[in-house]
Motif scaffolding. Sequence first.
Motif, PDB file in Angstrom:
ATOM      1  N   UNK A 150       0.829  -1.213   0.000  1.00 30.67           N
ATOM      2  CA  UNK A 150       0.000   0.000   0.000  1.00 30.67           C
ATOM      3  C   UNK A 150       0.864   1.263   0.000  1.00 30.67           C
ATOM      4  N   UNK A 151       2.037   1.203   0.600  1.00 32.72           N
ATOM      5  CA  UNK A 151       2.953   2.351   0.570  1.00 32.72           C
ATOM      6  C   UNK A 151       3.437   2.601  -0.853  1.00 32.72           C
ATOM      7  N   UNK A 152       3.767   1.536  -1.562  1.00 30.86           N
ATOM      8  CA  UNK A 152       4.182   1.688  -2.962  1.00 30.86           C
ATOM      9  C   UNK A 152       3.038   2.307  -3.766  1.00 30.86           C
ATOM     10  N   UNK A 153       1.819   1.849  -3.509  1.00 33.80           N
ATOM     11  CA  UNK A 153       0.655   2.431  -4.195  1.00 33.80           C
ATOM     12  C   UNK A 153       0.544   3.923  -3.902  1.00 33.80           C
ATOM     13  N   UNK A 154       0.728   4.302  -2.647  1.00 36.38           N
ATOM     14  CA  UNK A 154       0.641   5.722  -2.266  1.00 36.38           C
ATOM     15  C   UNK A 154       1.715   6.547  -2.970  1.00 36.38           C
TER      16      UNK A 154
END
Length: 110
Positions: free
Chosen positions: A64-68
Amino acid sequence: MDHRNHSGDLIDDDAAQSAQISEKKPAVNGAEIDKNGKKRQSLPQIPEILNLKQTAKMFGVSPSTIRRWTEPDGKYYWKEFPKPERFGVKLRKFNRRLLLNFLEKMYDDP
């Protein structure tokens, strides 16, 4: 030099050489078996294209951090971070070389 087969019969040099070659056992599950019967693990192949989970693992963060980091409208958008290639609506893949270049640049710049 005298060469003998398993039953003790004398064999010529060509036959001895082919017998030595055939002693090498085939690879099993990515591991090569040497003549002593020990497994020699080959290095895993690193794919050129990484999925979201692999990319997150590479950076030590959650997917989810990569997505953000990659959502242009998001609060945590990181414009220098390599953009994923999109395959359809949901599937994103990252180029490993671009990620490695990004890491090098990140650590080289003060």
